[in-house]
Design a protein around this motif. Structure first.
Motif, mmCIF file in Angstrom:
data_model
loop_
_atom_site.group_PDB
_atom_site.id
_atom_site.type_symbol
_atom_site.label_atom_id
_atom_site.label_comp_id
_atom_site.label_asym_id
_atom_site.label_seq_id
_atom_site.Cartn_x
_atom_site.Cartn_y
_atom_site.Cartn_z
ATOM 1 N N ALA A 41 2.092 2.326 6.447
ATOM 2 C CA ALA A 41 0.846 1.484 6.532
ATOM 3 C C ALA A 41 -0.446 2.052 6.322
ATOM 4 O O ALA A 41 -0.352 3.260 7.204
ATOM 5 C CB ALA A 41 1.037 0.536 7.664
ATOM 6 N N SER A 42 -1.344 1.503 6.036
ATOM 7 C CA SER A 42 -2.728 2.185 6.367
ATOM 8 C C SER A 42 -3.142 1.551 7.516
ATOM 9 O O SER A 42 -2.832 0.473 7.867
ATOM 10 C CB SER A 42 -3.868 1.766 4.969
ATOM 11 O OG SER A 42 -3.235 2.336 4.073
ATOM 12 N N ILE A 43 -4.320 2.431 8.226
ATOM 13 C CA ILE A 43 -4.771 1.596 9.485
ATOM 14 C C ILE A 43 -6.316 1.591 9.181
ATOM 15 O O ILE A 43 -7.012 2.307 8.875
ATOM 16 C CB ILE A 43 -4.375 2.665 10.419
ATOM 17 C CG1 ILE A 43 -2.868 2.634 11.105
ATOM 18 C CG2 ILE A 43 -5.377 2.269 11.829
ATOM 19 C CD1 ILE A 43 -2.794 3.522 11.935
ATOM 20 N N LYS A 67 2.393 3.509 12.175
ATOM 21 C CA LYS A 67 1.898 3.703 10.908
ATOM 22 C C LYS A 67 2.804 4.564 9.912
ATOM 23 O O LYS A 67 3.054 3.918 8.632
ATOM 24 C CB LYS A 67 0.605 4.202 10.915
ATOM 25 C CG LYS A 67 -0.098 4.449 9.444
ATOM 26 C CD LYS A 67 -1.197 5.710 9.624
ATOM 27 C CE LYS A 67 -1.417 6.289 8.210
ATOM 28 N NZ LYS A 67 -2.463 7.239 8.323
ATOM 29 N N SER A 68 3.160 5.644 10.177
ATOM 30 C CA SER A 68 3.937 6.386 9.424
ATOM 31 C C SER A 68 5.309 5.801 9.003
ATOM 32 O O SER A 68 5.820 5.799 7.980
ATOM 33 C CB SER A 68 4.045 7.814 10.117
ATOM 34 O OG SER A 68 5.149 8.682 9.181
ATOM 35 N N GLY A 72 -2.471 -8.970 6.225
ATOM 36 C CA GLY A 72 -1.816 -8.019 6.943
ATOM 37 C C GLY A 72 -1.756 -8.418 8.344
ATOM 38 O O GLY A 72 -1.785 -9.460 8.924
ATOM 39 N N SER A 73 -1.671 -7.217 9.417
ATOM 40 C CA SER A 73 -1.445 -7.754 10.618
ATOM 41 C C SER A 73 -2.393 -7.134 11.715
ATOM 42 O O SER A 73 -3.336 -5.907 11.185
ATOM 43 C CB SER A 73 -0.163 -6.781 11.017
ATOM 44 O OG SER A 73 1.036 -7.393 10.253
ATOM 45 N N LEU A 74 -2.714 -7.782 12.629
ATOM 46 C CA LEU A 74 -3.590 -7.067 13.750
ATOM 47 C C LEU A 74 -2.719 -6.875 14.557
ATOM 48 O O LEU A 74 -1.933 -7.546 15.324
ATOM 49 C CB LEU A 74 -4.761 -8.252 14.122
ATOM 50 C CG LEU A 74 -5.807 -8.549 13.021
ATOM 51 C CD1 LEU A 74 -6.471 -9.642 13.294
ATOM 52 C CD2 LEU A 74 -6.508 -7.459 12.603
ATOM 53 N N VAL A 75 -2.640 -5.466 15.233
ATOM 54 C CA VAL A 75 -1.555 -4.845 16.262
ATOM 55 C C VAL A 75 -2.489 -4.522 17.439
ATOM 56 O O VAL A 75 -3.462 -3.553 17.297
ATOM 57 C CB VAL A 75 -0.685 -4.105 15.746
ATOM 58 C CG1 VAL A 75 0.204 -3.470 16.643
ATOM 59 C CG2 VAL A 75 0.019 -4.443 14.429
ATOM 60 N N ASN A 114 0.635 -1.217 0.047
ATOM 61 C CA ASN A 114 0.171 0.051 -0.097
ATOM 62 C C ASN A 114 0.804 1.140 -0.046
ATOM 63 O O ASN A 114 0.339 2.216 -0.078
ATOM 64 C CB ASN A 114 -0.992 -0.045 1.307
ATOM 65 C CG ASN A 114 -0.404 -0.240 2.766
ATOM 66 O OD1 ASN A 114 0.491 -1.012 2.742
ATOM 67 N ND2 ASN A 114 -0.526 0.772 3.357
ATOM 68 N N ALA A 115 2.051 1.040 0.177
ATOM 69 C CA ALA A 115 2.928 2.138 0.034
ATOM 70 C C ALA A 115 3.121 2.714 -1.267
ATOM 71 O O ALA A 115 3.325 3.990 -1.575
ATOM 72 C CB ALA A 115 4.437 1.997 0.575
ATOM 73 N N HIS A 116 2.736 1.951 -2.348
ATOM 74 C CA HIS A 116 2.674 2.193 -3.804
ATOM 75 C C HIS A 116 1.282 2.212 -4.279
ATOM 76 O O HIS A 116 1.093 2.394 -5.276
ATOM 77 C CB HIS A 116 3.472 1.329 -4.431
ATOM 78 C CG HIS A 116 4.744 1.087 -4.055
ATOM 79 N ND1 HIS A 116 5.883 1.934 -4.046
ATOM 80 C CD2 HIS A 116 5.369 -0.108 -3.251
ATOM 81 C CE1 HIS A 116 7.065 1.288 -3.534
ATOM 82 N NE2 HIS A 116 6.736 0.296 -2.943
#
Length: 445
Positions: free
Chosen positions: A440-442, A435-436, A396-399, A385-387
């Motif tokens: 990553a998107s949140i 995130k920054s 993805g991840s669950l944090v 998603n950075a691109h």
């Protein structure tokens, strides 16, 4: 069959366990044929997944020489017949174990072959939608999770037995075996208290506050909405192992689509980048003073970190950190400790009197599977998603982020709205910084 050892081998899965009654102790001086009534709280480290409280019979039988089976089955329907509908007494948590357990076979070479089966039903409506794919995949409380935890803990015990000094750092003298054991016990207590604070288990007397909403944190995506932070408080009277006063716990969970759990874990345990998100680092890198390995993977370790700060107060503070990872997820837990206390512990002194309040992260896969033609070939593991190529359904991840902070050193003090706002905003800002850094998107609840 010993609930204390069982809990110890599955620390991130079993929150609490007790043996209520031993119905049969076995036959012929062995545990074969033993039956016991047990109760346990099973957890997924997030405030969005309720604790599963199960009452079950555990049966152990030897089927052949070196071949054992241990099987659990819920008895809620027997002890509380009206609970089977999901609308029964308050103690029923919408989960029932159908015959589940493991088969353990001696391989005659120092190894054991373990086959694990989890057969359970649960009320999915009680689980937030962010975590439903993870539970459906079996990686949350299924057989994969139990086996991954068992493998990691067995590796930990094997390394303790085989290597007298599994540590490195800038110390001239290795930590003594007694000091190492004390440091590991302290780290285990820290991790247990972290889990109890995330899941609000009965092990600690938390008072639930209203859910706090944090608005306007810098860098928030408009589509993410507001972060919901679960706030809890408790009065600590200064029992051994914790400071006296009012303790506030702030916990929230977010999803990072397109960001693999390993990438999040590696970033959070990197002491060189610690200053990017940790207020205790004062915007700088940290130095690892000691490192005690808990497994072959470098991420399974207990570390002692020192902030690279010039303040006199900061120089009296160290960071005790435990990191662990396996196929089912990862944990990064830390707490500030004073230098004098850690010198006592590292010398083999009693760690039970070291006061600490843990904070940290639980990192789990989100349960989504990658489309067949949408794998990321990037060797750097950069987030798709950075691109601009990630979708909300990409793996993805669950944090889960959780802070426990002493907001007043008087146990009888009243909790203020300002204290709650301060801690809640600190948590939200930490998420935004992570995130920054990860680009990553949140997706938040």
């Amino acid at each position: 069959m010993l609930q204390a050892r069982w809990s110890e081998m599955f620390p991130c899965v079993v929150a609490r366990a007790s043996t209520m009654e031993i119905i049969s102790s076995g036959m012929g001086g062995t545990r074969s044929g033993s039956i016991q009534l047990m109760r346990a709280e099973l957890q997924v480290l997030s405030p969005l997944v309720p604790i599963r409280e199960v009452t079950f019979l555990r049966f152990c039988k030897q089927h052949a020489d070196g071949l054992w089976a241990i099987v659990d089955v819920s008895v809620d329907g027997v002890l509380r017949p009206d609970s089977g509908t999901g609308a029964g007494p308050a103690g029923y948590m919408g989960c029932r174990l159908l015959p589940s357990g493991c088969i353990v076979e001696d391989m005659q070479n120092g190894y054991a072959k373990v086959t694990w089966v989890v057969h359970a039903e649960y009320d999915e409506a009680a689980v937030h939608e962010l975590y439903r794919p993870l539970l459906r995949s079996g990686q949350a409380l299924g057989a994969r999770r139990w086996l991954a935890s068992l493998q990691r803990q067995c590796e930990y015990h094997a390394i303790l037995c085989s290597n007298p000094h599994p540590n490195h750092g800038d110390r001239h003298e290795p930590i003594s075996p007694a000091g190492r054991r004390c440091m590991l016990r302290l780290a285990q207590r820290m991790a247990d208290n972290f889990c109890a604070g995330v899941c609000a288990t009965a092990a600690q007397k938390w008072r639930r506050l209203d859910e706090w909403r944090v608005e306007g944190a810098g860098g928030r995506d408009p589509a993410s909405g507001e972060d919901k932070v679960r706030m809890m408080a408790r009065q600590s009277v200064g029992a051994p192992g914790e400071p006296p006063g009012v303790v506030l716990s702030a916990t929230t969970s977010v999803r990072l689509p397109g960001t693999p759990p390993q990438r999040v874990f590696d970033y959070l345990r990197d002491e060189q980048r610690r200053g990017e998100w940790d207020i205790l680092a004062n915007g700088e890198a940290m130095q690892e003073m000691d490192h005690i390995a808990k497994g072959q993977h470098h991420g399974n370790a207990v570390s002692l970190l020192r902030p690279n700060a010039t303040s006199g107060n900061q120089n009296n503070m160290l960071i005790l950190q435990e990191t662990c990872t396996d196929a089912s997820g990862s944990l990064v837990v830390y707490a500030p400790v004073d230098v004098q206390s850690m010198h006592v512990v590292m010398g083999g002194g009693d760690s039970a009197y070291v006061s600490l309040l843990p904070s940290g992260f639980a990192i789990l896969p989100d349960g989504h599977t990658a489309p067949a033609a949408a794998t990321d070939p990037s060797p750097q593991g950069s987030s798709p998603n950075a691109h601009g190529g990630s979708s909300n359904n990409s793996p993805g991840s669950l944090v889960t982020v959780a802070f426990q902070i002493l907001v007043n050193n008087l146990p009888t003090a009243k909790l203020t709205v300002e204290s709650v706002d301060t801690v809640s905003n600190l948590l939200s800002c930490t998420i935004q910084k992570i995130k920054s850094a990860l680009q990553a998107s949140i997706i938040s609840p």
